[in-house]
Design an enzyme around this catalytic site. Structure first.
Site, mmCIF file in Angstrom:
data_model
loop_
_atom_site.group_PDB
_atom_site.id
_atom_site.type_symbol
_atom_site.label_atom_id
_atom_site.label_comp_id
_atom_site.label_asym_id
_atom_site.label_seq_id
_atom_site.Cartn_x
_atom_site.Cartn_y
_atom_site.Cartn_z
ATOM 1 N N GLY A 1 -44.710 -14.087 6.357
ATOM 2 C CA GLY A 1 -45.807 -13.206 6.750
ATOM 3 C C GLY A 1 -45.364 -12.208 7.807
ATOM 4 O O GLY A 1 -44.160 -11.970 7.981
ATOM 5 N N LEU B 1 -45.968 -9.102 7.586
ATOM 6 C CA LEU B 1 -45.297 -8.187 6.654
ATOM 7 C C LEU B 1 -45.094 -6.791 7.258
ATOM 8 O O LEU B 1 -45.959 -6.250 7.929
ATOM 9 C CB LEU B 1 -46.107 -8.067 5.360
ATOM 10 C CG LEU B 1 -46.325 -9.387 4.602
ATOM 11 C CD1 LEU B 1 -47.071 -9.131 3.296
ATOM 12 C CD2 LEU B 1 -45.014 -10.117 4.321
ATOM 13 N N HIS B 2 -43.927 -6.246 6.984
ATOM 14 C CA HIS B 2 -43.571 -4.902 7.456
ATOM 15 C C HIS B 2 -42.860 -4.154 6.331
ATOM 16 O O HIS B 2 -42.726 -4.687 5.215
ATOM 17 C CB HIS B 2 -42.719 -4.987 8.722
ATOM 18 C CG HIS B 2 -41.523 -5.895 8.582
ATOM 19 N ND1 HIS B 2 -40.471 -5.628 7.729
ATOM 20 C CD2 HIS B 2 -41.230 -7.086 9.158
ATOM 21 C CE1 HIS B 2 -39.577 -6.582 7.815
ATOM 22 N NE2 HIS B 2 -40.022 -7.492 8.661
ATOM 23 N N GLY C 1 -39.900 -3.667 5.658
ATOM 24 C CA GLY C 1 -38.777 -4.392 5.052
ATOM 25 C C GLY C 1 -39.275 -5.231 3.874
ATOM 26 O O GLY C 1 -38.738 -5.160 2.762
ATOM 27 N N HIS C 2 -40.352 -5.997 4.106
ATOM 28 C CA HIS C 2 -40.931 -6.804 3.019
ATOM 29 C C HIS C 2 -41.431 -5.887 1.899
ATOM 30 O O HIS C 2 -41.272 -6.186 0.718
ATOM 31 C CB HIS C 2 -42.119 -7.627 3.525
ATOM 32 C CG HIS C 2 -41.772 -8.620 4.585
ATOM 33 N ND1 HIS C 2 -42.184 -8.483 5.886
ATOM 34 C CD2 HIS C 2 -41.058 -9.766 4.529
ATOM 35 C CE1 HIS C 2 -41.752 -9.514 6.602
ATOM 36 N NE2 HIS C 2 -41.063 -10.305 5.803
ATOM 37 N N GLN D 1 -37.541 -24.423 10.431
ATOM 38 C CA GLN D 1 -36.440 -23.506 10.724
ATOM 39 C C GLN D 1 -36.507 -22.921 12.132
ATOM 40 O O GLN D 1 -35.713 -22.062 12.477
ATOM 41 C CB GLN D 1 -36.355 -22.404 9.663
ATOM 42 C CG GLN D 1 -37.477 -21.394 9.670
ATOM 43 C CD GLN D 1 -37.367 -20.436 8.497
ATOM 44 O OE1 GLN D 1 -37.707 -20.793 7.368
ATOM 45 N NE2 GLN D 1 -36.896 -19.225 8.739
ATOM 46 N N GLY E 1 -33.556 -9.763 2.043
ATOM 47 C CA GLY E 1 -33.010 -8.597 2.733
ATOM 48 C C GLY E 1 -31.660 -8.923 3.364
ATOM 49 O O GLY E 1 -31.407 -10.069 3.743
ATOM 50 N N LYS F 1 -30.721 -7.893 6.162
ATOM 51 C CA LYS F 1 -30.812 -7.978 7.620
ATOM 52 C C LYS F 1 -30.522 -9.410 8.081
ATOM 53 O O LYS F 1 -29.817 -9.627 9.046
ATOM 54 C CB LYS F 1 -32.197 -7.553 8.101
ATOM 55 C CG LYS F 1 -32.202 -7.338 9.566
ATOM 56 C CD LYS F 1 -33.540 -7.591 10.176
ATOM 57 C CE LYS F 1 -33.360 -8.390 11.415
ATOM 58 N NZ LYS F 1 -34.235 -9.516 11.484
ATOM 59 N N ARG G 1 -40.469 -9.838 14.317
ATOM 60 C CA ARG G 1 -40.377 -10.042 15.769
ATOM 61 C C ARG G 1 -40.518 -8.745 16.560
ATOM 62 O O ARG G 1 -40.819 -8.779 17.749
ATOM 63 C CB ARG G 1 -39.061 -10.722 16.122
ATOM 64 C CG ARG G 1 -39.000 -12.161 15.624
ATOM 65 C CD ARG G 1 -37.660 -12.773 15.939
ATOM 66 N NE ARG G 1 -37.493 -14.052 15.272
ATOM 67 C CZ ARG G 1 -37.876 -15.214 15.778
ATOM 68 N NH1 ARG G 1 -38.440 -15.237 16.953
ATOM 69 N NH2 ARG G 1 -37.689 -16.339 15.110
HETATM 70 O O1 PAF Z 1 -36.525 -14.704 5.937
HETATM 71 C C1 PAF Z 1 -37.579 -15.372 6.060
HETATM 72 O O2 PAF Z 1 -38.663 -14.841 6.270
HETATM 73 C C2 PAF Z 1 -37.525 -16.883 5.966
HETATM 74 O O3 PAF Z 1 -36.359 -17.372 6.539
HETATM 75 C C3 PAF Z 1 -37.688 -17.417 4.531
HETATM 76 C C4 PAF Z 1 -36.571 -16.979 3.630
HETATM 77 C C5 PAF Z 1 -39.024 -16.948 3.979
HETATM 78 C C6 PAF Z 1 -37.703 -18.957 4.549
HETATM 79 O O4 PAF Z 1 -38.714 -19.472 5.345
#
Ligand code: PAF
Length: 271
Positions: free
Chosen positions: A27, A29-30, A32-33, A57, A143, A145, A183
């Site tokens: 989420g 979202l910017h 890049g997404h 993570q 991506g 990045k 971020r």
């Molecule tokens: O790049 C991300 O946003 C996350 O690391 C991913 C690939 C969705 C896994 O949680």
């Protein structure tokens, strides 16, 4: 756009389709997404986006808690892009089953971000492996990045013989050069300017093919990055991107990898 929260309901629905294009996200979202989603349209499959802020993570609880969450805005963006399916699972939906494939963590996973964020890549590969088993996509989009993430996911897919094509997408940057990241939402204008100056400085290092990445030079580069306003640097390294090993010289297979902090915000890039 159909929204699913349960994996079983999602599987039943998507069974009708012959292999989807899948964009996993956390989420926030910017652009890049958005570029990943736009690229996925070229593959002529139904498009599925997932939004799941994966606690496994994050190596720091605070970082997980403070990660930007903008679900309503994200839904509007996805609807506008005519995404077919959105999957927003709970923790239970993602972790409440035993995946068929075991995760494969390449040995390079303890370098760079893996060194500074213990357990991070294990969490990433785990969640992506699970999401792939639920969605069974034909294409998956990442991506560049997050290059180390992309590299490790590709290794996992290859090693576990998962039939799936990974589509690698270019890093999208703001006009000031800063790589787009969820971020960045946490940066003030003044801090964005610092990030921009650091980007341009690194780009210049890269331009001069005579630059060598011995420890003396790396220290000099790091000092300058700190002088430009970074508060802390996790790493600044020149890496061969095919093998993910350090390299002294700049060439077509190397990129400069950096992770640094401005205040509490950790930014990464590869140039
Ligand atoms: O790049 C991300 O946003 C996350 O690391 C991913 C690939 C969705 C896994 O949680």
């Amino acid at each position: 756009m159909k929204i699913f929260k349960e994996r079983i309901k999602l599987s039943t629905e998507i069974l009708k389709n012959k292999g989807l294009s899948f964009i996993p996200t956390m989420g926030g979202l910017h652009k890049g997404h958005i570029s990943l989603i736009k690229k996925s349209k070229k593959f002529k499959r139904k498009i599925l986006v997932s939004i799941f802020v994966n606690p496994k993570q994050f190596n720091k609880k605070d970082d997980y808690r403070n990660y930007p969450r903008t679900l309503n805005k994200d839904i509007k963006i996805l609807e506008k892009l005519k995404v077919h399916y959105l999957f927003i699972p709970s923790y239970e939906e993602v972790y409440g089953f035993k995946p068929k494939k075991k995760i494969y963590l390449d040995k390079t996973s303890n370098k760079l971000c893996g060194f500074f964020r213990k357990g991070h890549f294990k969490g990433v590969v785990d969640v992506v492996n699970r999401l792939i088993e639920i969605v069974k996509p034909k294409y998956i989009f990442f991506g560049k990045k997050d290059y180390q993430q992309l590299y490790l996911i590709k290794k996992h897919i290859l090693k576990r013989k998962i039939i799936l094509k990974v589509i690698e997408c270019e890093t999208i940057r703001e006009k000031n050069g800063v790589a787009l990241s969820t971020r960045n939402l946490k940066l003030m204008a003044k801090e964005k300017k610092i990030a921009s100056n650091i980007y341009h400085y690194l780009k210049n290092i890269k331009k001069n093919k005579e630059n060598r990445f011995d420890s003396k030079m790396i220290n000099k580069f790091k000092k300058k990055v700190l002088k430009l306003g970074a508060d802390k640097i996790d790493y600044l390294e020149n890496y061969n991107i095919k093998k993910m090993v350090k390299e002294m010289n700049i060439n077509k297979n190397t990129k400069l990898f950096i992770a640094y902090f401005i205040g509490k915000v950790r930014l990464i890039d590869n140039i």
